[in-house]
Every structure is written in structure tokens, then in C-alpha cells.
Design a protein around this motif. Structure first.
Motif, PDB file in Angstrom:
ATOM      1  N   THR A 222     -53.594   3.955  32.972  1.00 34.14           N
ATOM      2  CA  THR A 222     -53.118   4.889  31.942  1.00 34.14           C
ATOM      3  C   THR A 222     -52.201   5.973  32.502  1.00 34.14           C
ATOM      4  N   ASP A 223     -52.134   6.113  33.824  1.00 30.77           N
ATOM      5  CA  ASP A 223     -51.296   7.132  34.431  1.00 30.77           C
ATOM      6  C   ASP A 223     -49.828   6.885  34.058  1.00 30.77           C
ATOM      7  N   PRO A 224     -49.062   7.949  33.746  1.00 24.54           N
ATOM      8  CA  PRO A 224     -47.648   7.790  33.367  1.00 24.54           C
ATOM      9  C   PRO A 224     -46.826   7.004  34.389  1.00 24.54           C
ATOM     10  N   LEU A 225     -47.133   7.180  35.678  1.00 25.77           N
ATOM     11  CA  LEU A 225     -46.386   6.463  36.705  1.00 25.77           C
ATOM     12  C   LEU A 225     -46.612   4.959  36.597  1.00 25.77           C
ATOM     13  N   PHE A 226     -47.843   4.555  36.307  1.00 27.99           N
ATOM     14  CA  PHE A 226     -48.126   3.137  36.151  1.00 27.99           C
ATOM     15  C   PHE A 226     -47.463   2.572  34.889  1.00 27.99           C
ATOM     16  N   LYS A 227     -47.384   3.375  33.839  1.00 27.70           N
ATOM     17  CA  LYS A 227     -46.694   2.921  32.633  1.00 27.70           C
ATOM     18  C   LYS A 227     -45.225   2.631  32.944  1.00 27.70           C
ATOM     19  N   ARG A 228     -44.619   3.503  33.778  1.00 28.22           N
ATOM     20  CA  ARG A 228     -43.241   3.266  34.212  1.00 28.22           C
ATOM     21  C   ARG A 228     -43.140   1.968  35.004  1.00 28.22           C
ATOM     22  N   LEU A 229     -44.131   1.755  35.851  1.00 24.72           N
ATOM     23  CA  LEU A 229     -44.144   0.571  36.700  1.00 24.72           C
ATOM     24  C   LEU A 229     -44.184  -0.702  35.854  1.00 24.72           C
ATOM     25  N   PHE A 230     -45.029  -0.709  34.838  1.00 24.73           N
ATOM     26  CA  PHE A 230     -45.131  -1.887  33.973  1.00 24.73           C
ATOM     27  C   PHE A 230     -43.848  -2.111  33.187  1.00 24.73           C
ATOM     28  N   LEU A 231     -43.205  -1.045  32.761  1.00 25.32           N
ATOM     29  CA  LEU A 231     -41.943  -1.187  32.031  1.00 25.32           C
ATOM     30  C   LEU A 231     -40.858  -1.785  32.923  1.00 25.32           C
ATOM     31  N   LEU A 232     -40.804  -1.324  34.167  1.00 28.33           N
ATOM     32  CA  LEU A 232     -39.796  -1.823  35.089  1.00 28.33           C
ATOM     33  C   LEU A 232     -40.027  -3.282  35.470  1.00 28.33           C
ATOM     34  N   ALA A 233     -41.279  -3.718  35.417  1.00 25.51           N
ATOM     35  CA  ALA A 233     -41.620  -5.081  35.841  1.00 25.51           C
ATOM     36  C   ALA A 233     -41.742  -6.057  34.681  1.00 25.51           C
ATOM     37  N   GLU A 234     -41.528  -5.593  33.445  1.00 25.42           N
ATOM     38  CA  GLU A 234     -41.682  -6.477  32.288  1.00 25.42           C
ATOM     39  C   GLU A 234     -40.536  -7.483  32.233  1.00 25.42           C
ATOM     40  N   ILE A 235     -40.850  -8.736  32.458  1.00 21.00           N
ATOM     41  CA  ILE A 235     -39.828  -9.775  32.569  1.00 21.00           C
ATOM     42  C   ILE A 235     -39.010  -9.917  31.285  1.00 21.00           C
ATOM     43  N   GLY A 236     -39.659  -9.798  30.141  1.00 16.60           N
ATOM     44  CA  GLY A 236     -38.981  -9.981  28.865  1.00 16.60           C
ATOM     45  C   GLY A 236     -37.872  -8.977  28.613  1.00 16.60           C
ATOM     46  N   LYS A 237     -37.863  -7.867  29.369  1.00 18.08           N
ATOM     47  CA  LYS A 237     -36.843  -6.830  29.180  1.00 18.08           C
ATOM     48  C   LYS A 237     -35.742  -6.889  30.227  1.00 18.08           C
ATOM     49  N   PHE A 238     -35.794  -7.883  31.103  1.00 24.04           N
ATOM     50  CA  PHE A 238     -34.723  -8.041  32.082  1.00 24.04           C
ATOM     51  C   PHE A 238     -33.447  -8.475  31.370  1.00 24.04           C
ATOM     52  N   THR A 239     -32.321  -7.959  31.828  1.00 25.19           N
ATOM     53  CA  THR A 239     -31.033  -8.477  31.361  1.00 25.19           C
ATOM     54  C   THR A 239     -30.833  -9.863  31.992  1.00 25.19           C
ATOM     55  N   PRO A 240     -29.908 -10.678  31.455  1.00 21.48           N
ATOM     56  CA  PRO A 240     -29.650 -11.987  32.076  1.00 21.48           C
ATOM     57  C   PRO A 240     -29.319 -11.876  33.567  1.00 21.48           C
ATOM     58  N   SER A 241     -28.538 -10.861  33.940  1.00 24.88           N
ATOM     59  CA  SER A 241     -28.182 -10.677  35.346  1.00 24.88           C
ATOM     60  C   SER A 241     -29.399 -10.319  36.183  1.00 24.88           C
ATOM     61  N   GLU A 242     -30.246  -9.426  35.667  1.00 31.27           N
ATOM     62  CA  GLU A 242     -31.459  -9.040  36.389  1.00 31.27           C
ATOM     63  C   GLU A 242     -32.396 -10.222  36.559  1.00 31.27           C
ATOM     64  N   TYR A 243     -32.497 -11.022  35.510  1.00 30.40           N
ATOM     65  CA  TYR A 243     -33.399 -12.174  35.596  1.00 30.40           C
ATOM     66  C   TYR A 243     -32.895 -13.197  36.602  1.00 30.40           C
ATOM     67  N   GLU A 244     -31.574 -13.373  36.634  1.00 29.90           N
ATOM     68  CA  GLU A 244     -30.997 -14.301  37.605  1.00 29.90           C
ATOM     69  C   GLU A 244     -31.266 -13.821  39.028  1.00 29.90           C
ATOM     70  N   GLN A 245     -31.112 -12.520  39.255  1.00 31.44           N
ATOM     71  CA  GLN A 245     -31.388 -11.965  40.584  1.00 31.44           C
ATOM     72  C   GLN A 245     -32.863 -12.099  40.944  1.00 31.44           C
ATOM     73  N   TYR A 246     -33.718 -11.856  39.965  1.00 32.81           N
ATOM     74  CA  TYR A 246     -35.153 -11.975  40.201  1.00 32.81           C
ATOM     75  C   TYR A 246     -35.528 -13.403  40.556  1.00 32.81           C
TER      76      TYR A 246
END
Length: 311
Positions: A222-246
Motif C-alpha cells: 500500500t506504500d505510495p512508492l510501491f504503487k509507483r513501482l507497480f504502475l511502472l511495471a504494468e505490461i499492459g501500459k507499455f508503449t509498443p516501443s517499450e514492449y519491444e525493448q522489454y
């Protein structure tokens, strides 16, 4: 995540990325936009660091001469008070990783001497004054996240994943200097399940190991920092370029681990019959003939770069 999933793209996919692949590691810890994540992580790991802000440093460092080895850090940053942090992530086992970490510190230490001299010459140009340095080194701190486990002294608790080393006097443990510190996080020793997590540290290590296995955010985070972490790691929100790099980073990570694991297994088997040194050279020669990068061969076999290049 298999190759077919990687080809389908990120749109509509649930779940989270593997934080230990190069793309995600640098996305979290190596970008100006997300440096609050890095600061929070370092303050948690180092406890007494009290970091407020950081500036990112170049990650590529050349040796003092053309013959010296070039090194590339995963991430390097500095505080306003002169402290330098090197953050490394190592997925495959490396026998001499402690020594590698020590070697890495020589580059920012030498940089301090060069910067002091450049500053002196700039401010005393034409004066004839001679440069003198008092060697007042600012701390260099290595934080390494290791996806394996080290060998330690007898009695080292199997579940103890954090180790911190400094320069101390042998008998009184008086600090020689605070200019060097090495902190290792051995993920291979961290076995707790999500319901057992209590501290921020434990939650961080759990996500480093298991983020890619999750499809939703556990209640413990529930910590705000962890919420940021989950947002940054959410695959469904990657752009096509980000997903290709990943996807490419994940593929490279798998290839690298296969090379390391194969080299280790073969070296052990051949070592029983021919001796470790000969087995290492044979394995290095085989990898070289297949076009494997020199740096990867050096890490996989434990041979020095000069030996590998001469094969």
C-alpha cells in the motif's frame, strides 16, 4: 512469458514485468523521471544514507591507458555531498563478483583525482602553481542486487540476504576510512512468501524476485512508492516501443543465463577429468567460435580478457 506472448504485444495483457531484466532495471533505477524510486531504494538498503537527491553519472568508464579494460556500470549516481553510488544487477553466478565490485570502485576514485586536478588547473592557469591533492576521498558505495547466493563463512544464516562490508582494523574493528562500502543483496537467499512480508526491505526483495509472477497488487503493498513501482511495471501500459525493448531484454537475459549455467556445469564436469583451468579454456574457445561476446565469456568462465582474446 514465452516467445509467442512476446510477439503478441502488450496491449490488453495483464500482469507485471520482470524487474531483473536490463530494460526494467534501468527503467526503475536509471531514469531521471523515476529517480524517486532509486532514492527510496537506496535509503532503505543503506539505512543511514539520508539521500535527498541524486544526479546520474556516465555509466561507461575508460581505463587510464588504451590497454586498460573499459567497464560499463549498470547505474551510477552522485549526491551533492560528493558521495558516488554504483548500482549493479547480476543475474548469473559470478565467482569473483566481490572482487569485481572492488575493481569497479577504482574508476570513480580515480575520477575524483582527475576532477581535483582539472579544477586546480582551471583556477590556476598560467600561475605556475603545482597541483597538490590532499586525497580527501568522498565515499564510493556499491549496491549489488544478485540473483544468486554467495558462499560465506561457516555459520552464516542461510536466510541472511544482506551483507555490508567496509575497511576495518583486524582486531579492534576501527574503521580505516568511510570512503568504501559494499552492500550485497542475495536474492537467492530470500525465500519468504507474500503473507510473511513485514518490512519494506522484505517487500522490495519479494518484488525483485516475484513481480513478474503477479497479476494484481497484493494487499501488503500500500506504500505510495510501491504503487509507483507497480504502475511502472504494468505490461499492459507499455508503449509498443517499450514492449519491444522489454521483450528483447528478456530474451537476452534468458540467453545470458543459459550461457552462464552451461559454462558452470561443463566446467565442473570437465574439471574432474582435466583440471579446472583447461576446462575453462576449452569452454571459452567453444563460446568464442560461436560468436559469444568477449565480456560474456569472461564472466562465464572466470578467465581474464587477455586469455580469452588470445584463444
Amino acid at each position: 512469458m514465452n516467445n509467442q506472448h512476446l510477439k503478441e504485444g502488450a496491449v490488453g495483457r495483464k500482469g507485471y514485468a520482470n524487474l531483473l531484466c536490463d530494460f526494467m532495471f534501468k527503467r526503475l533505477f536509471g531514469s531521471k523521471e523515476n529517480k524517486d524510486v532509486l532514492i527510496g531504494f537506496l535509503n532503505m538498503v543503506l539505512e543511514d544514507a539520508d539521500i535527498v537527491d541524486v544526479d546520474f553519472n556516465p555509466t561507461e568508464h575508460l581505463g587510464l591507458t588504451e590497454e586498460d579494460r573499459k567497464v560499463i556500470f549498470d547505474i551510477s549516481c552522485s549526491c551533492g555531498d560528493g558521495r558516488t553510488f554504483i548500482i549493479e544487477m547480476q543475474n548469473g553466478y559470478q565467482r569473483y563478483f566481490r572482487e569485481r565490485a572492488l575493481y569497479y570502485t577504482t574508476y570513480p576514485i580515480n575520477d575524483q583525482g582527475r576532477s581535483a586536478k582539472e579544477h586546480f588547473l582551471k583556477n590556476h592557469a598560467g600561475s605556475g602553481a603545482r597541483f597538490r591533492w590532499d586525497y580527501n576521498l568522498k565515499p564510493v558505495i556499491v549496491v549489488a542486487i544478485l540473483n544468486f547466493r554467495f558462499d560465506h563463512v561457516a555459520g552464516w544464516p542461510a536466510e541472511r540476504y544482506h551483507s555490508s562490508y567496509r575497511l576495518l582494523e583486524d582486531h579492534t574493528y576501527e574503521p580505516m576510512t568511510d570512503a568504501l562500502r559494499f552492500v550485497f543483496l542475495e536474492l537467492g537467499r530470500f525465500k519468504k512468501q507474500v503473507w510473511e512480508l513485514e518490512t519494506m526491505y522484505e517487500k522490495w526483495l519479494y518484488l525483485l524476485r516475484h513481480m513478474h509472477e503477479l497479476e494484481e497488487v497484493p494487499e501488503k503493498f500500500t506504500d505510495p512508492l510501491f504503487k509507483r513501482l507497480f504502475l511502472l511495471a504494468e505490461i499492459g501500459k507499455f508503449t509498443p516501443s517499450e514492449y519491444e525493448q522489454y521483450a528483447k531484454s528478456l530474451e537476452n537475459m534468458g540467453d545470458y543465463l543459459n550461457i552462464i549455467n552451461t559454462a558452470t556445469e561443463d566446467a565442473e564436469k570437465r574439471g574432474l577429468e582435466k583440471g579446472r583451468a583447461e576446462a575453462q579454456r576449452e569452454m571459452a574457445s567453444k563460446f568464442k567460435s560461436l560468436g559469444v561476446a568477449i565480456e560474456t565469456i569472461v564472466e562465464a568462465t572466470g578467465l581474464d580478457r587477455e586469455t580469452v582474446e588470445a584463444l
